[in-house]
Design a protein around this motif. Structure first.
Motif, PDB file in Angstrom:
ATOM      1  N   VAL A  94       0.729  -1.145   0.233  1.00 33.18           N
ATOM      2  CA  VAL A  94       0.118   0.040   0.098  1.00 33.18           C
ATOM      3  C   VAL A  94       0.911   1.335  -0.109  1.00 33.18           C
ATOM      4  O   VAL A  94       0.513   2.169  -0.843  1.00 33.18           O
ATOM      5  N   ILE A  95       1.976   1.255   0.963  1.00 30.80           N
ATOM      6  CA  ILE A  95       2.882   2.491   0.999  1.00 30.80           C
ATOM      7  C   ILE A  95       3.391   2.497  -0.482  1.00 30.80           C
ATOM      8  O   ILE A  95       3.604   3.810  -1.019  1.00 30.80           O
ATOM      9  N   ALA A  96       3.955   1.710  -1.206  1.00 29.96           N
ATOM     10  CA  ALA A  96       4.410   1.412  -2.332  1.00 29.96           C
ATOM     11  C   ALA A  96       3.689   2.133  -3.470  1.00 29.96           C
ATOM     12  O   ALA A  96       4.131   3.145  -4.339  1.00 29.96           O
ATOM     13  N   ALA A  97       2.439   1.773  -3.234  1.00 29.49           N
ATOM     14  CA  ALA A  97       1.397   2.164  -4.646  1.00 29.49           C
ATOM     15  C   ALA A  97       1.194   3.697  -4.198  1.00 29.49           C
ATOM     16  O   ALA A  97       1.063   4.532  -5.171  1.00 29.49           O
ATOM     17  N   TYR A  98       1.198   4.031  -2.800  1.00 29.97           N
ATOM     18  CA  TYR A  98       1.008   5.666  -2.852  1.00 29.97           C
ATOM     19  C   TYR A  98       2.082   6.350  -2.992  1.00 29.97           C
ATOM     20  O   TYR A  98       1.920   7.431  -3.791  1.00 29.97           O
ATOM     21  N   LEU A  99       3.350   5.923  -2.900  1.00 31.37           N
ATOM     22  CA  LEU A  99       4.742   6.525  -3.471  1.00 31.37           C
ATOM     23  C   LEU A  99       4.461   6.779  -4.716  1.00 31.37           C
ATOM     24  O   LEU A  99       4.778   7.807  -5.437  1.00 31.37           O
ATOM     25  N   VAL A 100       4.298   5.813  -5.394  1.00 28.10           N
ATOM     26  CA  VAL A 100       4.128   5.730  -7.008  1.00 28.10           C
ATOM     27  C   VAL A 100       3.093   6.801  -7.430  1.00 28.10           C
ATOM     28  O   VAL A 100       3.393   7.633  -8.335  1.00 28.10           O
ATOM     29  N   GLN A 101       1.994   6.941  -6.682  1.00 30.25           N
ATOM     30  CA  GLN A 101       0.970   7.792  -7.325  1.00 30.25           C
ATOM     31  C   GLN A 101       1.494   9.183  -6.906  1.00 30.25           C
ATOM     32  O   GLN A 101       0.974  10.131  -7.585  1.00 30.25           O
ATOM     33  N   GLN A 102       1.929   9.469  -5.813  1.00 31.30           N
ATOM     34  CA  GLN A 102       2.375  10.685  -5.519  1.00 31.30           C
ATOM     35  C   GLN A 102       3.266  11.271  -6.502  1.00 31.30           C
ATOM     36  O   GLN A 102       3.457  12.195  -7.016  1.00 31.30           O
ATOM     37  N   ARG A 103       4.347  10.047  -6.806  1.00 32.90           N
ATOM     38  CA  ARG A 103       5.476  10.618  -7.841  1.00 32.90           C
ATOM     39  C   ARG A 103       4.835  10.680  -9.113  1.00 32.90           C
ATOM     40  O   ARG A 103       5.380  11.815  -9.814  1.00 32.90           O
ATOM     41  N   ARG A 104       3.984  10.249  -9.391  1.00 34.68           N
ATOM     42  CA  ARG A 104       3.250  10.295 -10.702  1.00 34.68           C
ATOM     43  C   ARG A 104       2.618  11.835 -10.881  1.00 34.68           C
ATOM     44  O   ARG A 104       2.652  12.683 -11.944  1.00 34.68           O
ATOM     45  N   ARG A 105       1.716  12.094  -9.595  1.00 32.25           N
ATOM     46  CA  ARG A 105       1.003  13.359  -9.379  1.00 32.25           C
ATOM     47  C   ARG A 105       2.011  14.682  -9.749  1.00 32.25           C
ATOM     48  O   ARG A 105       1.928  15.590 -10.202  1.00 32.25           O
ATOM     49  N   THR A 106       3.265  14.340  -8.929  1.00 32.18           N
ATOM     50  CA  THR A 106       4.477  15.498  -9.030  1.00 32.18           C
ATOM     51  C   THR A 106       4.836  15.769 -10.096  1.00 32.18           C
ATOM     52  O   THR A 106       5.171  16.737 -10.655  1.00 32.18           O
ATOM     53  N   ALA A 107       5.056  14.385 -10.914  1.00 34.52           N
ATOM     54  CA  ALA A 107       5.578  14.741 -12.301  1.00 34.52           C
ATOM     55  C   ALA A 107       4.532  15.231 -13.380  1.00 34.52           C
ATOM     56  O   ALA A 107       4.691  16.091 -14.276  1.00 34.52           O
ATOM     57  N   ASP A 108       3.264  15.181 -13.282  1.00 39.29           N
ATOM     58  CA  ASP A 108       2.184  15.495 -13.925  1.00 39.29           C
ATOM     59  C   ASP A 108       2.326  17.083 -13.417  1.00 39.29           C
ATOM     60  O   ASP A 108       1.747  18.058 -14.463  1.00 39.29           O
ATOM     61  N   THR A 109       2.203  17.528 -12.325  1.00 41.81           N
ATOM     62  CA  THR A 109       2.406  18.839 -12.030  1.00 41.81           C
ATOM     63  C   THR A 109       3.337  19.702 -12.622  1.00 41.81           C
ATOM     64  O   THR A 109       2.983  20.774 -13.247  1.00 41.81           O
ATOM     65  N   LEU A 110       4.584  19.116 -12.611  1.00 41.76           N
ATOM     66  CA  LEU A 110       6.050  19.656 -13.199  1.00 41.76           C
ATOM     67  C   LEU A 110       5.716  20.039 -14.402  1.00 41.76           C
ATOM     68  O   LEU A 110       6.283  20.940 -14.964  1.00 41.76           O
ATOM     69  N   SER A 111       4.923  18.834 -15.282  1.00 41.50           N
ATOM     70  CA  SER A 111       5.191  19.084 -16.818  1.00 41.50           C
ATOM     71  C   SER A 111       3.926  19.921 -17.114  1.00 41.50           C
ATOM     72  O   SER A 111       3.904  20.311 -18.315  1.00 41.50           O
TER      73      SER A 111
END
Length: 265
Positions: free
Chosen positions: A248-265
């Motif tokens: 669960v923690i790994a999935a949360y970190l993956v989603q957070q990383r993806r959201r951060t990448a989407d925000t920066l792009s």
């Protein structure tokens, strides 16, 4: 001025969290109990974890459970992705309502009924029950959950990106692999982890479809609990909780990383 929760809301939150997590905390604490009695604290010890790794039957059950979970989650995610693509990209075809209902039916179908129907199917086709029948059953059970998760992401995906890739000369399969799949990857990963977790937890369907040499961990724990709970059960349950929490923690970190990448792009 930002106000905090009222005393009533705060008490409700505390009671709700205690109701949910106090049994789990007690199970984890008593997995380190030196006493053989599960309800009497005899001091801190890791002896039951050592006993667990010397219990060959329990290790075999863990091995079967992991193999079934890995294969069935992969198959369920692949088939769930195809089903989600059909439901989100192909609209208005004849039988769409029936197809959608058949995909989501296992979500509301009792596990006893699903397990019994799969057992009758394996008997009818003459398939010997074993690890592969359990794997196929778990893939059937979890495919609908994977389809729901992936379809939710596909609905919000901008199809013009894929269309632009096809305008640039990519085939439909190349456009899907190079454009669509990277964008829906968090949902695909989440679907795989959900399917894997559901497979780890299943007892009912595995009981119907298993055979010699395919005893899963929940079946092993259930058979031992019927003879009495011992701290070794607490130890293996704690390891399962740790495995699921890590996922669960790994999935949360993956989603957070993806959201951060989407925000920066």
């Amino acid at each position: 001025m930002k106000r905090g929760p009222s005393p009533f809301n705060f008490a409700s939150i505390v009671l709700g969290m205690a109701f949910l997590y106090l049994p789990i905390i007690l199970l984890v604490v008593f997995s380190f109990n030196a006493s053989k009695l599960v309800t009497v604290w005899g001091g801190f010890s890791t002896r039951w974890y050592g006993a667990l790794f010397q219990d060959q039957q329990m290790l075999d059950a863990i091995g079967v459970t992991l193999r079934v979970g890995l294969v069935s989650a992969t198959v369920a995610t692949f088939l769930g992705t195809l089903a989600a693509l059909a439901l989100s990209r192909v609209g208005g075809f004849r039988g769409r309502l029936l197809f959608s209902g058949m995909i989501y039916a296992p979500l509301v179908m009792p596990e006893v009924i699903l397990g019994l129907s799969l057992l009758l199917l394996f008997v009818a086709v003459g398939a010997p029950r074993g690890i592969w029948t359990v794997t196929a059953s778990h893939a059937t059970m979890t495919m609908c959950y994977a389809a729901v998760v992936i379809q939710a992401r596909l609905v919000s995906f901008d199809k013009s990106l894929e269309e632009a890739a096809r305008d640039l000369g990519r085939t439909p399969i190349q456009a899907f692999i190079e454009v669509t799949l990277p964008n829906i990857a968090p949902a695909v990963i989440a679907a795989w982890m959900l399917a894997f977790t559901l497979s780890l937890d299943d007892l009912v369907i595995a009981s119907f479809t298993s055979g010699p040499g395919s005893t899963t961990l929940p079946m092993r724990i259930y058979s031992q609990v019927r003879l009495g709970v011992n701290p070794e059960i607490n130890a293996v349950s704690t390891l399962l909780i740790g495995l699921v929490a890590t996922g669960v923690i790994a999935a949360y970190l993956v989603q957070q990383r993806r959201r951060t990448a989407d925000t920066l792009s």
